[in-house]
Design an enzyme around this catalytic site. Structure first.
Site, short mmCIF file in Angstrom:
data_model
loop_
_atom_site.label_atom_id
_atom_site.label_comp_id
_atom_site.label_asym_id
_atom_site.label_seq_id
_atom_site.Cartn_x
_atom_site.Cartn_y
_atom_site.Cartn_z
N GLY A 194 5.27 0.85 0.67
CA GLY A 194 4.90 0.26 2.48
C GLY A 194 3.97 1.80 2.55
N GLY A 195 3.97 2.65 1.20
CA GLY A 195 4.08 4.42 1.49
C GLY A 195 2.54 4.79 1.96
N GLY A 218 4.48 5.67 6.25
CA GLY A 218 4.62 5.84 5.16
C GLY A 218 4.05 7.33 5.46
CE1 TYR A 258 8.10 -8.33 9.70
CE2 TYR A 258 8.28 -8.69 11.82
CZ TYR A 258 8.11 -7.70 10.62
OH TYR A 258 8.39 -6.24 10.48
N PRO A 298 13.51 0.37 13.83
CG PRO A 298 12.54 1.09 12.83
CD PRO A 298 13.12 -0.28 12.12
CE LYS A 303 -6.88 -6.47 23.06
NZ LYS A 303 -5.86 -7.23 23.66
#
Length: 313
Positions: free
Chosen positions: A7-8, A13, A135, A162, A186
């Protein structure tokens, strides 16, 4: 030390990459890979990636991710894809004799009826919020896998939790982005088009927020120094929790938006609180300094304004 970061190309990342580039170490090699290098849902591709790079350490950030709406309407995809990704990565860490693997979880793993603030001991106390169940369960299973690999094979696999994170290279998509990057996008559009800034819900829900560069530094500390198998929450303190209304006003200030803020009270506020304790982190790092919210938001708003065309919007 050769660290493979899955996921760099994502938010965390990229933040780690920036930290590494600004503070290079001669005895460290960092390899950042994204979905273009390998589909980690596929066992053969994951094995080939590990054989190519042969890391000594892994920071595992890759995941099927999205905003609350997408997570709540695609429960099966989020459950299945993340179970596949995590199983393939952890198995190859074991097979390749990786010295340490650190996986990023999510604060959504905690039971929805917890007494807040929660800490690391509350992870498995009850089911997560129904809106993010697929998830959350997939992420929670990483802790189960870490303990199993340690018990049977002595692997040093651990995880971090996190809180809501934001910064440059975030996913600013209005449907799939998390609350802070969506608010920032937004505000950018409202300022550009001379329109009101739309906000879902009443603004009463409360969240903790952290700058991605701070999380990057903490992730790097975890992979080098944290030796427990049990997870650790990486977060600002509960006293730094703010309402969505307060967050919106801070974003408007950072974006220099001076128009109307329009709250759509027909939309759900989501889970009211997800407050996490950082007491364990403070025992390890009592003097760690988090970037002030206004400074972090200004840097992120400026980045989006300067990189809008190539940003994930």
């Amino acid at each position: 030390m050769k660290v493979l970061v899955t996921g760099g190309s994502g938010l965390i990342g990229q933040a780690i990459r920036m930290e590494v580039e600004e503070n290079p170490k001669t005895d460290e090699e960092w390899v950042f890979v994204g979905s273009k290098e390998a589909d980690l849902r596929d066992a053969k591709q994951t094995k080939a990636l590990f054989e190519k790079h042969r890391p000594t350490h892994v920071i595992h950030l890759a995941a099927e991710m999205g905003g609350m709406f997408r997570i709540s309407t695609h429960t099966v995809e989020f459950l299945r894809n993340n179970l596949l990704i995590n199983d393939n990565v952890l198995y190859n860490c074991y097979a390749m004799d990786v010295k340490k693997c650190v996986t990023a979880l999510t604060s959504a793993i905690f039971p929805c009826d917890s007494v807040f603030p929660v800490d690391e001991s509350n992870v498995h106390d009850g089911p997560p919020h129904e809106s993010v169940s697929g998830y959350s369960w997939s992420k929670r299973m990483v802790d189960v896998q870490n303990l199993a690999y340690n018990k049977q094979h002595g692997c040093k696999f651990t995880s971090v939790v996190p809180i809501n994170c934001f910064g440059p290279y975030d996913n600013f998509n209005l449907k799939d982005g998390n609350v802070m990057p969506a608010l920032i996008h937004k505000a950018y559009l409202a300022k550009k088009n001379g329109e009101a800034l739309p906000v879902w819900g009443t603004g009463s829900s409360r969240r903790q927020f952290m700058y991605s560069r701070d999380l990057a530094r903490l992730m790097m500390w975890t992979v080098k120094e944290y030796d427990e198998i049990d997870p650790i929450i990486l977060a600002v303190g509960p006293e730094d929790e703010i309402s969505i209304k307060e967050a919106t006003e801070l974003v408007a200030e950072a974006m220099d938006f001076q128009g109307e803020i329009a709250y759509d009270t027909t939309k759900s506020d989501g889970q009211f609180r997800k407050t996490c304790s950082n007491e364990k982190l403070r025992k390890y790092l009592p003097d760690f300094e988090f970037t002030p919210m206004k400074e972090a938001l200004k840097a992120t708003c400026d980045w989006l304004s300067q990189h809008y065309e190539e940003a994930r919007t």
